[in-house]
Write an enzyme that holds these catalytic residues in place. Structure first.
Site, PDB file in Angstrom:
ATOM      1  N   HIS A  50       0.840  -1.189   0.000  1.00  0.00           N
ATOM      2  CA  HIS A  50       0.000   0.000   0.000  1.00  0.00           C
ATOM      3  C   HIS A  50       0.887   1.256   0.000  1.00  0.00           C
ATOM      4  O   HIS A  50       2.089   1.184   0.286  1.00  0.00           O
ATOM      5  CB  HIS A  50      -0.929  -0.013   1.209  1.00  0.00           C
ATOM      6  CG  HIS A  50      -2.076  -0.970   1.036  1.00  0.00           C
ATOM      7  ND1 HIS A  50      -3.089  -1.099   1.941  1.00  0.00           N
ATOM      8  CD2 HIS A  50      -2.372  -1.836   0.023  1.00  0.00           C
ATOM      9  CE1 HIS A  50      -3.957  -1.995   1.513  1.00  0.00           C
ATOM     10  NE2 HIS A  50      -3.540  -2.462   0.362  1.00  0.00           N
ATOM     11  N   GLU A  52       1.205   3.839   1.947  1.00  0.00           N
ATOM     12  CA  GLU A  52       1.876   4.240   3.187  1.00  0.00           C
ATOM     13  C   GLU A  52       3.174   3.456   3.378  1.00  0.00           C
ATOM     14  O   GLU A  52       4.204   4.010   3.777  1.00  0.00           O
ATOM     15  CB  GLU A  52       0.960   3.979   4.399  1.00  0.00           C
ATOM     16  CG  GLU A  52      -0.359   4.738   4.379  1.00  0.00           C
ATOM     17  CD  GLU A  52      -1.488   4.010   3.653  1.00  0.00           C
ATOM     18  OE1 GLU A  52      -1.221   3.374   2.610  1.00  0.00           O
ATOM     19  OE2 GLU A  52      -2.632   4.081   4.117  1.00  0.00           O
ATOM     20  N   CYS A  84      -5.648   1.640   5.919  1.00  0.00           N
ATOM     21  CA  CYS A  84      -6.422   0.425   6.196  1.00  0.00           C
ATOM     22  C   CYS A  84      -6.038  -0.145   7.557  1.00  0.00           C
ATOM     23  O   CYS A  84      -4.921   0.061   8.050  1.00  0.00           O
ATOM     24  CB  CYS A  84      -6.239  -0.605   5.093  1.00  0.00           C
ATOM     25  SG  CYS A  84      -4.613  -1.323   5.038  1.00  0.00           S
ATOM     26  N   CYS A  93      -2.051  -0.898   7.269  1.00  0.00           N
ATOM     27  CA  CYS A  93      -1.170   0.277   7.194  1.00  0.00           C
ATOM     28  C   CYS A  93      -1.126   0.983   8.543  1.00  0.00           C
ATOM     29  O   CYS A  93      -0.143   1.652   8.860  1.00  0.00           O
ATOM     30  CB  CYS A  93      -1.656   1.235   6.121  1.00  0.00           C
ATOM     31  SG  CYS A  93      -1.378   0.563   4.484  1.00  0.00           S
ATOM     32  N   ALA A 163     -20.885   1.091 -30.904  1.00  0.00           N
ATOM     33  CA  ALA A 163     -20.290   1.564 -32.164  1.00  0.00           C
ATOM     34  C   ALA A 163     -21.408   1.522 -33.196  1.00  0.00           C
ATOM     35  O   ALA A 163     -21.886   0.445 -33.556  1.00  0.00           O
ATOM     36  CB  ALA A 163     -19.149   0.652 -32.573  1.00  0.00           C
ATOM     37  N   SER A 177     -21.105  -6.803 -39.008  1.00  0.00           N
ATOM     38  CA  SER A 177     -20.839  -5.553 -38.274  1.00  0.00           C
ATOM     39  C   SER A 177     -19.348  -5.214 -38.308  1.00  0.00           C
ATOM     40  O   SER A 177     -18.902  -4.286 -37.642  1.00  0.00           O
ATOM     41  CB  SER A 177     -21.322  -5.695 -36.828  1.00  0.00           C
ATOM     42  OG  SER A 177     -20.661  -6.779 -36.213  1.00  0.00           O
ATOM     43  N   GLU A 297     -20.932  -4.276 -23.714  1.00  0.00           N
ATOM     44  CA  GLU A 297     -20.490  -4.191 -25.118  1.00  0.00           C
ATOM     45  C   GLU A 297     -21.524  -4.672 -26.121  1.00  0.00           C
ATOM     46  O   GLU A 297     -21.229  -4.764 -27.309  1.00  0.00           O
ATOM     47  CB  GLU A 297     -19.179  -4.969 -25.283  1.00  0.00           C
ATOM     48  CG  GLU A 297     -17.988  -4.306 -24.635  1.00  0.00           C
ATOM     49  CD  GLU A 297     -16.733  -4.357 -25.504  1.00  0.00           C
ATOM     50  OE1 GLU A 297     -16.841  -4.405 -26.730  1.00  0.00           O
ATOM     51  OE2 GLU A 297     -15.645  -4.366 -24.911  1.00  0.00           O
ATOM     52  N   GLY A 299     -25.178  -7.218 -27.386  1.00  0.00           N
ATOM     53  CA  GLY A 299     -25.732  -6.522 -28.531  1.00  0.00           C
ATOM     54  C   GLY A 299     -26.991  -5.741 -28.171  1.00  0.00           C
ATOM     55  O   GLY A 299     -27.186  -5.328 -27.025  1.00  0.00           O
ATOM     56  N   SER A 305     -32.167  -3.519 -22.687  1.00  0.00           N
ATOM     57  CA  SER A 305     -32.577  -3.776 -21.300  1.00  0.00           C
ATOM     58  C   SER A 305     -31.910  -2.822 -20.322  1.00  0.00           C
ATOM     59  O   SER A 305     -32.554  -2.344 -19.390  1.00  0.00           O
ATOM     60  CB  SER A 305     -32.292  -5.195 -20.820  1.00  0.00           C
ATOM     61  OG  SER A 305     -32.051  -6.065 -21.847  1.00  0.00           O
TER      62      SER A 305
HETATM   63  C1  AOF Z   1      -4.523   1.873   2.184  1.00  0.00           C
HETATM   64  N1  AOF Z   1      -3.523   2.200   1.331  1.00  0.00           N
HETATM   65  O1  AOF Z   1      -2.565   2.156  -0.678  1.00  0.00           O
HETATM   66  C2  AOF Z   1      -4.676   1.124  -0.434  1.00  0.00           C
HETATM   67  C3  AOF Z   1      -5.736   0.843   0.454  1.00  0.00           C
HETATM   68  O2  AOF Z   1      -6.071  -6.601  -0.294  1.00  0.00           O
HETATM   69  P1  AOF Z   1      -5.278  -5.434   0.187  1.00  0.00           P
HETATM   70  O3  AOF Z   1      -4.408  -5.738   1.372  1.00  0.00           O
HETATM   71  O4  AOF Z   1      -4.470  -4.775  -0.923  1.00  0.00           O
HETATM   72  O5  AOF Z   1      -6.327  -4.331   0.734  1.00  0.00           O
HETATM   73  C4  AOF Z   1      -7.251  -3.798  -0.149  1.00  0.00           C
HETATM   74  C5  AOF Z   1      -8.120  -2.785   0.524  1.00  0.00           C
HETATM   75  O6  AOF Z   1      -7.326  -1.789   1.202  1.00  0.00           O
HETATM   76  C6  AOF Z   1      -8.965  -2.007  -0.502  1.00  0.00           C
HETATM   77  O7  AOF Z   1     -10.204  -2.609  -0.734  1.00  0.00           O
HETATM   78  C7  AOF Z   1      -9.116  -0.661   0.158  1.00  0.00           C
HETATM   79  O8  AOF Z   1     -10.175  -0.678   1.097  1.00  0.00           O
HETATM   80  C8  AOF Z   1      -7.788  -0.483   0.895  1.00  0.00           C
HETATM   81  N2  AOF Z   1      -6.820   0.169   0.018  1.00  0.00           N
HETATM   82  N3  AOF Z   1      -5.635   1.245   1.734  1.00  0.00           N
HETATM   83  O9  AOF Z   1      -4.406   2.139   3.387  1.00  0.00           O
HETATM   84  C9  AOF Z   1      -3.551   1.844   0.049  1.00  0.00           C
HETATM   85  N4  AOF Z   1      -4.693   0.723  -1.737  1.00  0.00           N
HETATM   86 ZN    ZN Z   2      -3.309  -0.145   3.695  1.00  0.00          ZN
END
Ligand code: AOF
Ligand code: ZN
Length: 365
Positions: A50, A52, A84, A93, A163, A177, A297, A299, A305
């Protein structure tokens, strides 16, 4: 530099994640000490570190372990999303922030993921950190529009790509097409595919065209590491499945229909739809597969719908200056409104020339 500038920097970093983070959000992080940037990072691709963690690593690499640890203690982090607090593919994080004793946290917005949504902030506040939420929130939410959309609305953001000729046709009466739109438009569609988590087509289109529906030569996104999932709406006989190119590709495939299936094909998940509210059921189901954005995409029946049910959030039309005439196939068979005031209507966001065609991007009103 001010808080706003650092958060702006974090947003710029987040954008570098481009389509490679899907279905995860793009996230950027800047760490400062005494008003100077000591760390920066972003979430580079799905499943990887992530933002952080990358920002902390940057600091430790740049200043060496000892000085890096010293600098991080008492520092300020600007993060485009709430940190997170869960173990998923990567550790929380919040643990990294606490371990390195970062003191002040600015996050642009809370994480709409219900597993986190406010928990990250709570963990940090409880540990005594100063956490401020909301700096450049609008801008930060915009870079992950579809991620927020799925979590807030409980369904994917729906794009529909058509398209068509200037007289609104998508094929000749004999089904031909190939090709109504120009080579450049078709190549642009590859970029569209790279930007979504899943592509949906009707079973009629699969059986008629035997398409691959994968991202092959996107000129904008080279190293696409994940093919969009394929969603098929309508019945496909079990015996015909193995002849279809779609199921030879490296992606997950889901077939939704009102019929009962024998569900033991290794490459396909079968889902039975109730007759009522089928599309709403289908979209809700797709959120379980972490599909933030869906590209329809074709048809014609599928187009019809989705428009009838008012669930097209963005409509992208490639308008070819050809006229195919009255025996050709209409893009949609939407029932005509009684008055013009009642017509389904879209708002044009952008239009541009692509090869011989005009591309029009519209949002629902
Ligand atoms: C953060 N920093 O850079 C991101 C976050 O499966 P994981 O461990 O990669 O966690 C995915 C979840 O973490 C994602 O659904 C979102 O809620 C969060 N993303 N969080 O602190 C990050 N990419
Ligand atoms: Zn994180």
């Amino acid at each position: 530099m001010q808080d706003l500038d650092f958060m702006n920097e974090a947003i710029k970093l987040a954008l570098k994640g481009s389509v490679y983070t899907h279905p995860n959000p793009r996230v950027g992080c800047v760490i400062t000490k005494d008003n100077t940037i000591i760390g920066k990072g972003y979430h580079k691709s799905f499943g990887s570190n992530h933002a952080e963690v990358n920002a902390v690593k940057y600091c430790l690499n740049k200043f060496g372990k000892n000085k890096g640890v010293d600098l991080l203690r008492g520092s300020t982090a600007y993060i485009t999303l709430e940190p997170c607090s869960i173990f998923s593919k990567t550790p929380p994080c919040t643990d990294t922030i606490l371990k390195y004793e970062i003191k002040n946290i600015f996050c642009a917005s809370l994480d709409p993921n219900p597993a986190i949504n406010g928990r990250g902030v709570r963990v940090l506040r409880k540990a005594g950190l100063n956490v401020k939420v909301g700096l450049l929130k609008k801008e930060a939410v915009k870079i992950n529009e579809e991620f927020f959309f799925r979590h807030n609305k409980g369904r994917p953001f729906v794009r529909m790509k058509v398209a068509q000729s200037i007289d609104g046709k998508i094929a000749l009466a004999n089904g031909d097409s190939k090709w109504i739109s120009s080579k450049e438009s078709r190549s642009d569609v590859q970029n569209l595919r790279a930007e979504v988590d899943a592509i949906l087509v009707g079973s009629g289109t699969v059986l008629k065209d035997n398409p691959r529906l994968n991202v092959r030569n996107s000129n904008k996104y080279k190293a696409i590491n994940k093919q969009p999932k394929k969603i098929i709406l309508g019945k496909i006989d079990y015996s015909t499945l193995s002849g279809l190119k779609l199921f030879k590709e490296d992606s997950e495939n889901i077939i939704f229909s009102n019929d009962d299936f024998v569900s033991n094909h290794s490459k396909v998940i079968f889902k039975k739809l109730k007759k009522q509210n089928s599309l709403k059921q289908l979209l809700k189901e797709l959120t379980k597969y972490e599909i933030n954005s869906l590209l329809i995409e074709g048809g014609s029946q599928v187009f019809t719908s989705f428009i009838e049910e008012n669930i097209v959030d963005e409509l992208i039309v490639y308008l070819s200056p050809k006229i195919l005439g009255n025996s050709s196939k209409n893009a949609t068979e939407v029932i005509s409104p009684k008055t013009l005031n009642n017509a389904k209507n879209f708002k044009i966001l952008k239009s541009m020339t692509v090869g011989d065609d005009i591309k029009i991007i519209m949002r629902r009103k």
